[in-house]
Design a protein around this motif. Structure first.
Motif, mmCIF file in Angstrom:
data_model
loop_
_atom_site.group_PDB
_atom_site.id
_atom_site.type_symbol
_atom_site.label_atom_id
_atom_site.label_comp_id
_atom_site.label_asym_id
_atom_site.label_seq_id
_atom_site.Cartn_x
_atom_site.Cartn_y
_atom_site.Cartn_z
ATOM 1 N N SER A 152 -3.998 -11.064 -4.229
ATOM 2 C CA SER A 152 -4.502 -10.172 -3.176
ATOM 3 C C SER A 152 -5.950 -10.459 -2.809
ATOM 4 N N MET B 113 0.522 -6.790 -5.532
ATOM 5 C CA MET B 113 0.117 -8.134 -5.925
ATOM 6 C C MET B 113 -0.868 -8.143 -7.083
ATOM 7 N N THR C 294 0.809 -1.223 0.000
ATOM 8 C CA THR C 294 0.000 0.000 0.000
ATOM 9 C C THR C 294 0.844 1.275 0.000
ATOM 10 N N THR D 16 -6.161 -12.282 0.661
ATOM 11 C CA THR D 16 -5.889 -11.488 1.868
ATOM 12 C C THR D 16 -6.875 -10.327 2.006
ATOM 13 N N ASN D 17 -7.297 -9.738 0.894
ATOM 14 C CA ASN D 17 -8.284 -8.653 0.979
ATOM 15 C C ASN D 17 -9.586 -9.154 1.610
ATOM 16 N N ASP E 93 -7.451 -3.008 -4.725
ATOM 17 C CA ASP E 93 -6.367 -3.065 -5.706
ATOM 18 C C ASP E 93 -6.338 -1.792 -6.548
ATOM 19 N N GLU F 208 9.685 -8.430 -0.944
ATOM 20 C CA GLU F 208 8.752 -8.867 -1.972
ATOM 21 C C GLU F 208 9.534 -9.481 -3.120
ATOM 22 N N ASN G 23 -0.512 -14.520 6.122
ATOM 23 C CA ASN G 23 -0.654 -13.235 5.436
ATOM 24 C C ASN G 23 0.680 -12.764 4.873
ATOM 25 N N THR H 147 1.493 -12.390 0.778
ATOM 26 C CA THR H 147 1.606 -11.016 0.273
ATOM 27 C C THR H 147 3.018 -10.607 -0.116
ATOM 28 N N GLN I 240 -3.565 -1.225 -2.588
ATOM 29 C CA GLN I 240 -2.323 -1.957 -2.804
ATOM 30 C C GLN I 240 -1.954 -1.985 -4.286
#
Length: 745
Positions: free
Chosen positions: A415, A410, A170, A418-419, A429, A538, A569, A573, A407
């Motif tokens: 995502s 991803m 984010t 997790t979203n 997104d 990442e 998580n 991510t 975010q």
């Protein structure tokens, strides 16, 4: 409770954790080889080659452990897989094994001293009070903000403490760098802190780029202070304290460069042919090199005092008087959810305004002691301690909390999980993220797929547990093959994540010896680590190896206990364009409640992602190399050829002697008069028979060849391919992992 009493409670928690660190049994970094560079009456300097890259802070205390022998030492220098250590006893020459163990309890002692100083200053305890008990109302005007960034800056300008909630991708770094830049441009002095060097590096670089692009950069105003492995490039040399000092002292810098070059050449020469003359030269050179660095360090104070923005770690801030004796207008703490509450509190005491940024849905700080005080203060993050997270979990907005809601990391196929399950639709997104990650999606393995479950239900009965940490041989080789498929297709950013340290160590050995040499010229970024170590990073592709299997009886606590959703998580991510979960999904679902996050993740991948079966990989799809090959289970030709080529020793480990194929038994009978043959199983009729070493069936040949999955397991379906590994390094580490004396040299 008075703030001084609260601080004392933190100090008690730190003391308990320090005591635990000093007495606990732990696994360090394995030593492949060690040589004594210098032997005096009371000083013994050793040069160790480690089994994988590790970073020990220079000057820190370490423990050398070999069997029951335990010695203390001090790190002189540490680079990649090499570490030079001063010990107070002679441990032999050469050294053929052992471990180096580093426990950072000294850092916690320094932090406790800083808290003593905090208790004596009302101004500092007031700042900590605002952190732990944030105000119920804000002091900034509720105006129409241009953006989330604008609101973050305004909040940090007027409120004593601002909490920024930054879920993965984010833009925490983007936001914090600009908030810091705005304060810098308004004449404020800013301290940027994080628990990791990597996070500080990225944040200080982002600030440099932003200021440079707006012609606001002034040399020496913004400094990266402390250890850094990042190469900033010529354009950003102005960030680095050492580079600025080298500009001031060019002759000293030139001497330092010469010494560094000479060190490299001497180490290379010694690694090929060790001599006492060259070892003494290297020892003297190391001492000279440390003196050169000390001469530079003595001049750091002037640069740090003049800087308007300083970036360093929370640990460095607590041990270095150039930081803890200073006062700042604003302190910004990134990745605060991973730091101990007393660390964050000490940081807040250094400035009038504090910005706390992190994600309380990701992993909390780690502590070893089970004492209630340690659990209360060192195993929970500042967001929960300050009750900021509690407000969110009750469905309310906290006045001092600002969410970064969009975010950009991803692909939406990643995502979406997790979203939905972690952030409960609070994060969305960016419209361009799917298109931006499409090129990664198109790559092997599984082109066109973003979220994949690789179901691996064979071979999980021969998994192992080492000191509470789990490992799984078959899943490691399947995962390695997936990584190699990606590398073959041009992917250059791959992370292999696992919940368990033993499996992560094993992966690093495999990568170092079986994979990295194949792609040396391309220098891809591929590494393996525990999920905890991945937080803050990442990669284009993440391979998440669950490790857990039938022989473990039930999934590990890391996957099932309270807070396991935070670990999952983080694992999910880290992936920009492709996330692959490797594991025995049937076992995990049978053994976990549907409300558990790992159960939900497997359900999501089965329904909304893609499912592949490990046993359906075609032979033509297998990625192989000289050191790492796959053979169908009905093909005994190569294994028989290897057996007949043995010169010294064959070790066979099986559950029952009857599991070993007759063709192999026949060859063993032929060879028993020529070489040493050891059969590790319940009963044997060839060579020396001993009880089975462990659950992993294998054949070891001449301490350099390993075969896995080369015989059946009663009552279980076999994976369709055997695995052959040709590597002394991997063999040596496998020997250490199973801790089997019959394999020792």
């Amino acid at each position: 409770m008075k703030m001084t009493s609260l601080v004392e409670e933190w100090q008690n928690a730190l003391d308990l954790e320090i005591a635990h660190m000093k007495k606990r049994e732990t696994t360090g970094v394995f030593i492949e080889e060690g040589r004594c560079l210098r032997k005096d009456d009371s000083v013994f300097i050793y040069w160790f080659t480690l089994s994988f890259a590790a970073m020990f802070p220079e000057g820190c205390s370490v423990i050398f452990k070999a069997g029951k022998r335990i010695l203390s030492g001090t790190v002189i220098s540490s680079e990649e897989r090499e570490c030079i250590v001063e010990l107070d006893q002679f441990i032999g020459d050469p050294v053929t094994g052992g471990q180096l163990i580093y426990e950072p309890w000294e850092l916690l002692e320094k932090l406790s001293l800083r808290l003593d100083e905090v208790k004596e200053r009302h101004e500092k305890t007031s700042r900590i009070k605002n952190l732990v008990f944030p105000m119920k109302k804000t002091l900034h005007q509720m105006t129409s903000f241009k953006s989330t960034l604008h609101e973050a800056y305004i909040r940090s300008k007027y409120n004593p403490v601002t909490y920024l909630w930054g879920p993965p991708g984010t833009g925490k770094t983007f936001t914090l760098a600009r908030v810091a830049a705005y304060h810098y441009n308004s004449g404020k002095r800013v301290l940027l802190l994080s628990h990791s060097n990597a996070a500080v590096d990225v944040l200080i670089q982002e600030m440099f780029l932003f200021l440079s692009d707006h012609n606001r950069w002034s040399k020496g105003d913004v400094l990266r202070y402390g250890s850094s492995r990042k190469t900033y490039g010529d354009r950003m040399n102005d960030l680095n304290v050492m580079k600025l000092l080298e500009e001031k002292e060019p002759h000293l810098a030139q001497e330092k460069d010469k010494v560094e070059e000479y060190r490299r050449k001497l180490k290379k020469k010694l690694s090929k042919s060790f001599s006492h003359y060259d070892s003494e030269r290297l020892s003297q050179l190391e001492l000279h090199y440390q003196k050169l660095k000390e001469r530079f360090k003595s001049q750091e104070g002037g640069l740090v005092n003049d800087a308007r923005v300083i970036g360093t770690t929370l640990s460095k801030a607590a041990i270095d008087p150039l930081i803890y004796n200073e006062q700042f207008d604003v302190v910004i703490v990134d990745e605060a959810s991973m730091a101990y509450v007393p660390q964050v509190a000490f940081a807040a005491s250094l400035a009038e305004k504090t910005v706390i940024c992190g994600d309380f849905k990701q992993l909390p700080p780690i502590a070893g002691s089970y004492h209630p005080l340690v659990s209360k203060w060192l195993k929970e993050d500042i967001f929960h301690v300050a009750k900021v997270a509690d407000s969110v979990e009750k469905g309310m907005d906290h006045p001092q909390l600002l969410l970064l809601p969009e975010q950009r990391r991803m692909h939406p196929s990643i995502s979406a999980f997790t979203n939905r399950y972690i952030y409960h639709s609070k994060v969305g997104d960016h419209p361009d993220v799917a298109e931006g990650r499409a090129h990664i999606l198109s790559k092997q393995p599984y082109p066109g797929k973003g979220s994949i479950l690789l179901s691996l239900q064979e071979g999980t009965e021969w998994v192992e547990t080492e000191r509470g940490s789990r490992w799984n041989i078959l899943s490691s080789f399947i995962t390695l093959m997936m990584a190699m498929k990606a590398l073959h297709d041009g992917v250059r950013s791959i992370g292999i994540a696992t919940p368990y340290r033993s499996q992560a160590i094993w992966y690093n050995i495999l990568l170092q010896d079986l994979v990295e040499p194949l792609y040396q010229s391309e220098q891809p970024s591929i590494y393996a680590a525990t999920v905890h170590s991945f937080q803050g990073s990442e990669n284009d592709i993440i391979l998440f190896d669950l490790v857990d299997g039938e022989a473990h009886g039930k999934p590990g606590a890391l996957m099932t206990r309270k807070g396991s959703e935070r670990l999952i998580n983080v694992a999910v991510t880290r992936a920009r364009g492709k996330f692959i979960l490797i594991g025995d999904d049937g076992f995990m679902k049978r053994k976990t409640h549907p409300s558990k996050t790992i159960h939900q993740l497997i359900d999501y991948l089965q329904k909304d992602g893609s499912v592949a079966k490990g046993n359906e990989i075609n032979e033509s799809e297998l990625i192989q190399s000289k050191k790492f090959k796959w053979y169908p289970i009905d093909d005994q030709k190569r294994i028989i050829r290897d057996l007949r080529a043995c010169k010294e020793e064959i070790i066979v480990n099986a559950t029952h002697f009857s599991d070993i194929p007759p063709e192999i038994v026949k060859v063993l009978n032929e060879m028993k008069s020529k070489i040493t043959i050891k059969i590790l199983c319940d009963q044997g009729t060839v060579g020396t028979s001993e009880p089975s070493a462990n659950k992993v069936p294998f054949i070891s040949m001449d301490k350099k060849v390993l075969w896995f999955n080369c015989f059946k397991t009663p009552g279980r379906k076999r994976y369709p391919y055997q695995i052959r590994v040709f590597s002394r390094v991997v063999h040596q580490h496998f020997k250490k992992m199973i801790n089997e004396p019959l394999l020792s040299s």
